[in-house]
Design a protein around this motif. Structure first.
Motif, short mmCIF file in Angstrom:
data_model
loop_
_atom_site.label_atom_id
_atom_site.label_comp_id
_atom_site.label_asym_id
_atom_site.label_seq_id
_atom_site.Cartn_x
_atom_site.Cartn_y
_atom_site.Cartn_z
N ARG A 184 80.19 -23.32 -101.51
CA ARG A 184 81.44 -23.78 -100.89
C ARG A 184 82.14 -22.66 -100.13
O ARG A 184 82.79 -22.90 -99.11
CB ARG A 184 82.36 -24.37 -101.96
N GLU A 234 87.23 -34.95 -99.86
CA GLU A 234 85.99 -34.17 -99.85
C GLU A 234 86.25 -32.74 -99.38
O GLU A 234 85.73 -31.78 -99.92
CB GLU A 234 84.97 -34.81 -98.92
N ARG A 235 87.07 -32.65 -98.35
CA ARG A 235 87.42 -31.32 -97.85
C ARG A 235 88.12 -30.51 -98.93
O ARG A 235 87.89 -29.31 -99.07
CB ARG A 235 88.35 -31.46 -96.65
N ILE A 236 89.00 -31.20 -99.67
CA ILE A 236 89.71 -30.50 -100.74
C ILE A 236 88.72 -30.03 -101.80
O ILE A 236 88.79 -28.90 -102.29
CB ILE A 236 90.78 -31.43 -101.35
N ARG A 237 87.74 -30.90 -102.11
CA ARG A 237 86.72 -30.50 -103.09
C ARG A 237 85.94 -29.29 -102.58
O ARG A 237 85.60 -28.39 -103.34
CB ARG A 237 85.76 -31.66 -103.34
N LEU A 238 85.66 -29.29 -101.27
CA LEU A 238 84.89 -28.18 -100.70
C LEU A 238 85.64 -26.86 -100.81
O LEU A 238 85.03 -25.80 -100.79
CB LEU A 238 84.58 -28.47 -99.23
N SER A 239 86.96 -26.92 -100.90
CA SER A 239 87.71 -25.67 -100.99
C SER A 239 87.56 -25.06 -102.38
O SER A 239 88.01 -23.95 -102.62
CB SER A 239 89.19 -25.92 -100.69
N ASN A 240 86.94 -25.81 -103.29
CA ASN A 240 86.63 -25.30 -104.62
C ASN A 240 87.86 -24.96 -105.46
O ASN A 240 87.80 -24.13 -106.34
CB ASN A 240 85.72 -24.07 -104.53
N VAL A 275 89.45 -36.54 -96.65
CA VAL A 275 90.12 -35.26 -96.85
C VAL A 275 89.92 -34.81 -98.29
O VAL A 275 89.93 -33.62 -98.58
CB VAL A 275 91.62 -35.28 -96.54
N LEU A 277 78.64 -32.03 -102.38
CA LEU A 277 79.55 -33.15 -102.61
C LEU A 277 78.84 -34.29 -103.33
O LEU A 277 79.48 -35.21 -103.84
CB LEU A 277 80.13 -33.65 -101.29
N PHE A 299 94.74 -26.66 -95.09
CA PHE A 299 93.38 -26.31 -95.49
C PHE A 299 93.22 -24.80 -95.61
O PHE A 299 92.50 -24.31 -96.48
CB PHE A 299 92.36 -26.91 -94.51
N ALA A 338 87.97 -36.00 -91.11
CA ALA A 338 88.59 -35.76 -92.42
C ALA A 338 89.87 -34.96 -92.26
O ALA A 338 89.92 -33.77 -92.53
CB ALA A 338 87.61 -35.04 -93.33
N LEU A 339 90.92 -35.63 -91.78
CA LEU A 339 92.19 -34.95 -91.54
C LEU A 339 93.33 -35.87 -91.94
O LEU A 339 93.14 -37.08 -92.07
CB LEU A 339 92.33 -34.64 -90.04
N LEU A 374 94.53 -23.76 -98.91
CA LEU A 374 93.59 -24.11 -99.98
C LEU A 374 92.59 -22.99 -100.20
O LEU A 374 92.11 -22.77 -101.31
CB LEU A 374 92.82 -25.39 -99.64
N TYR A 375 92.27 -22.29 -99.10
CA TYR A 375 91.31 -21.20 -99.23
C TYR A 375 92.01 -19.88 -99.51
O TYR A 375 91.42 -18.82 -99.34
CB TYR A 375 90.46 -21.10 -97.96
#
Ligand SMILES: Nc1ncnc2c1ncn2[C@@H]1O[C@H](COP(=O)(O)OP(=O)(O)OP(=O)(O)O)[C@@H](O)[C@H]1O
Ligand SMILES: [Mg+2]
Lengths: 310, 419
Positions: free
Chosen positions: A73, B250-256, B248, A50, A98, A84-85, A101-102
């Motif tokens: 990642r 950052e979390r979105i960025r982490l999901s690539n 969040v 990050l 989330f 972070a929610l 997203l994956y």
């Protein structure tokens, strides 16, 4: 499997992380211990792709993440220091988002949500909005969200800050189980040495951006093998006596509290004779003397001359 | 993409504060302004039709004769005497009044019937007529005296209305006032010029006919709608800021996921919300205030076309604001936008006051705001449903949208990499 190589980050005139080289082996549980401002979060931000390092490198399975953060990642589950929610969504809705997203969907997505909710013990309250949860419950969802994509490595940045003992124990127990039973590799950041001592096989101690010690818990405590900590309790406070005792020749460090005193002395030093002698002279009554085995806190104290909470 | 969209829209729907701003506020304003300013838009006048009795107690021929007699006694040169007498005969204030009342604009509004005083008063009592206009004895004489010699006083008309100060009689009063003013004013001009031929019914009713057939509800439904869609931009940007602050993002960025997916979802969510918002505003306004006719498919098709183009353009504006907000890492961007920029855009776009009287420069700027361009598109479609007239404003809306989109792409932090 995960390595950092002389990782460095400079913000204007603060050197937040200074030549940090860490390593995580598969299945290990590693602690990153350090006081506030040590640079733990900054290091983690760089490891999790990050934040761009000023210099140095981060590698996953031998591949640098600087050009292509994708591999890292995929492998990594990150539990940030902040919650972070989406506060306005329920735990379930957060996890669903989330998860999608994956690339999860349908039955698989539902199964995974069910699994992580069970893991953090929130299945029966999943429909409530996150903002209505207690701090401890929010922390648990914060962990659950990082687990949605079945990461191999879990990186946690002070996941227990500001929560009640019950939630904290639940969280620590969950992490221990993931590590022991599911072989999850864990990097656990904290300034609570008890947590690190309980959870981790190996520890890095950070202070002012630098790693000042590393090794297994035993190895680190061996740093203190030549000394012991004596804890003396009195019937009341005797500031003058405490000062005198702290200045006895051979005492390496003294920690004065209200009615007690903690002295770090070389092994084999004959302290007790002079202790009782001085106590008598001040008319003080010793109520308890206790020789402690060293803790990581003591290690930190020895290395920096400060306590972790300073 | 679906995941982002569902989340973005869900978050907005849960935000009561935003919903109030986006839907309740404009609707409230439409209701308040629509009701209170009813009567200044000519379209409203159709609802104001009234039956009026005309009582003429003035003897025109006698009035003219008396004025001519007094000219005789003035001892003027023969030539002027002749001209004035002729003028008195041709000016004929009574005829001016009747032709005003018979004119196209007024006759659609006021049905005039001549009757005697007793009958008129009876009818007014029985409420079978709404008002009585009385041309009092001596009207012609005093009008002519004022007109030719500038004698003080001037002509007067009397109005008896059934219900004191209703919007209906207000309109009639303002028409008559305008007429009397014109009469007395014009007359002084002709006196100065010494040329009675120019005396004619002039001016006076333009204010009423300028905005042809648009009601206050139509005007404010459109102008509030195009203004309040802009708030979707700041709502979406505020959401992005929250995501950034709460990590969040950052979390979105982490999901690539590709970062542009995030940005486009914001734009699409904004466009979708604007569409729904417009639909609700137009729909509710029509349902509750009968603002627009419900039976014309063509009309609604045109409205839908303009709305979709506007929605897409606001989507681009939202993307720009999201990019800017993330770039400066502050919620100052949506705050400034909703506190000041929107009002400014609404003003130059003509949402507060019609731009007819504004300087050319403001009108030009306004026509290049998405809201201003949409406003003129809606208006032109309402007054004249001709697709060709839409191409200008619609092209401007699109052009502005493309500009916003380009700016958004330039500003959007490319945080896909390790930075
Ligand atoms: N974005 C930034 N800009 C400037 N300085 C920063 C930034 N982030 C961190 N720092 C500084 O870098 C140092 C390390 O901060 P960091 O947050 O990594 O510490 P930490 O070990 O995580 O502390 P804590 O236990 O309080 O979370 C601090 O001195 C901090 O002020
Ligand atoms: Mg930190």
């Amino acid at each position: 499997m995960l390595k950092t190589d002389k990782l460095t980050k400079k913000f204007k005139d603060t050197l937040a992380v200074d030549n940090v080289s860490l390593e995580l082996r598969k299945g290990e549980s590693v602690g990153l211990l350090g006081p506030n401002g040590a640079g733990k979060s900054t290091a983690i931000a760089m490891i999790s792709t990050l934040l761009k390092p000023s210099s140095g490198d981060v590698r996953i399975h031998g591949k640098s993440v600087l050009k292509d953060p994708g591999d890292m990642r995929r492998v990594l589950g990150v539990v940030p220091q902040k919650i972070a929610l989406y506060e306005e969504l329920s735990a379930y809705e957060n996890l669903k988002f989330f998860g999608r997203l994956y690339g999860l969907s349908g039955k698989k997505l539902e199964q995974r949500i069910g699994y992580v909710l069970d893991l953090v013990g929130l299945s029966d309250r999943k429909k409530e909005l996150v903002k209505h949860y207690s701090g401890g419950m929010q922390r648990r969802v914060n962990l659950a969200a990082a687990m949605m994509h079945e990461p191999e490595v879990l990186i946690m940045d002070e996941p227990t800050v500001g929560i009640d003992p019950q939630s904290r124990n639940h969280l620590l127990e969950t992490i221990r189980r993931l590590n022991h039973e599911e072989g999850m590799t864990v990097l656990y950041t904290s300034h609570y040495m008890e947590e690190v001592e309980k959870l981790c096989d190996r520890v890095y101690i950070m202070d002012r951006g630098k790693v000042i010690a590393e090794g297994t818990k035993e190895e680190l405590k061996a740093i203190l093998s030549d000394q012991e900590t004596v804890w003396i309790e009195f019937d009341q406070s005797y500031p003058e006596l405490f000062k005198k005792l702290s200045e006895i020749e051979g005492v390496q460090h003294a920690d004065v509290e209200e009615r007690s005193l903690k002295l770090m002395i070389p092994k084999g030093m004959r302290l007790l004779a002079s202790l009782f002698h001085e106590a008598e002279r001040h008319g003080a009554q010793v109520t308890n003397v206790h020789v402690q085995t060293p803790t990581l806190e003591d290690v930190f104290l020895r290395l920096t001359g400060r306590t972790l909470r300073d | 993409m679906g995941a982002f969209l569902i989340k973005d829209i869900m978050l907005l729907l849960r935000d009561r504060y935003e919903l109030i701003i986006l839907l309740a506020m404009p609707f409230l304003l439409i209701a308040i302004l629509g009701f209170s300013l009813r009567g200044i838009f000519s379209g409203d006048l159709e609802a104001l039709e009234m039956d009026v009795a005309l009582i003429v107690e003035d003897d025109e021929a006698q009035g003219i004769e008396m004025v001519q007699n007094s000219i005789d006694g003035m001892g003027l040169p023969q030539e002027s005497e002749q001209t004035l007498k002729q003028a008195a005969e041709s000016a004929s204030p009574q005829t001016m009044l009747t032709s005003l009342l018979d004119s196209e604009e007024i006759s659609g509004l006021v049905r005039i019937e001549r009757m005697g005083r007793d009958q008129a008063e009876e009818n007014l009592e029985a409420q079978s007529i709404d008002a009585i206009i009385i041309v009092p004895d001596g009207f012609t004489q005093s009008a002519l005296n004022n007109m030719l010699f500038g004698a003080s006083g001037g002509a007067q008309l009397e109005l008896l209305a059934a219900d004191g100060a209703s919007p209906k009689s207000d309109v009639l009063v303002s028409i008559l006032e305008e007429f009397v003013r014109t009469l007395n004013f014009e007359s002084s001009i002709s006196r100065l010029a010494g040329d009675t031929e120019t005396v004619a019914i002039a001016g006076g009713i333009e204010t009423i006919t300028a905005q042809k057939s648009m009601t206050s509800f139509q005007y404010y439904t459109i102008s509030m709608a195009v203004m309040f869609v802009l708030f979707v931009g700041s709502a979406v940007a505020r959401q992005a800021n929250l995501e950034q602050r709460q990590m969040v993002f950052e979390r979105i960025r982490l999901s690539n996921r590709p970062p542009l997916l995030y940005l486009s979802s914001k734009a699409i969510a904004a466009a979708a919300i604007v569409s729904v918002q417009l639909m609700l505003l137009f729909g509710l306004s029509t349902l509750l205030f009968q603002t627009f006719a419900v039976d014309s498919w063509d009309f609604w098709l045109g409205i839908a076309l303009i709305s979709v183009v506007l929605a897409v353009s606001v989507g681009c504006l939202a993307a720009f604001m999201v990019a800017l907000t993330l770039r400066v890492e502050s919620d100052a961007v949506p705050a400034i936008f909703s506190a000041g920029v929107i009002s400014l855009m609404a003003f130059v776009g003509g949402s507060f006051v019609p731009l007819d009287g504004m300087p050319e420069s403001i009108r030009t700027i306004g026509s290049w705001t998405p809201n201003g361009a949409a406003l003129s598109a809606y208006f032109s479609w309402m007054l004249d449903p001709d697709v060709h007239q839409l191409s200008g404003p619609l092209a401007r809306i699109c052009a502005v949208g493309v500009l916003f989109l380009a700016a958004a792409l330039a500003l959007f932090p490319r945080k896909g990499g390790a930075a």
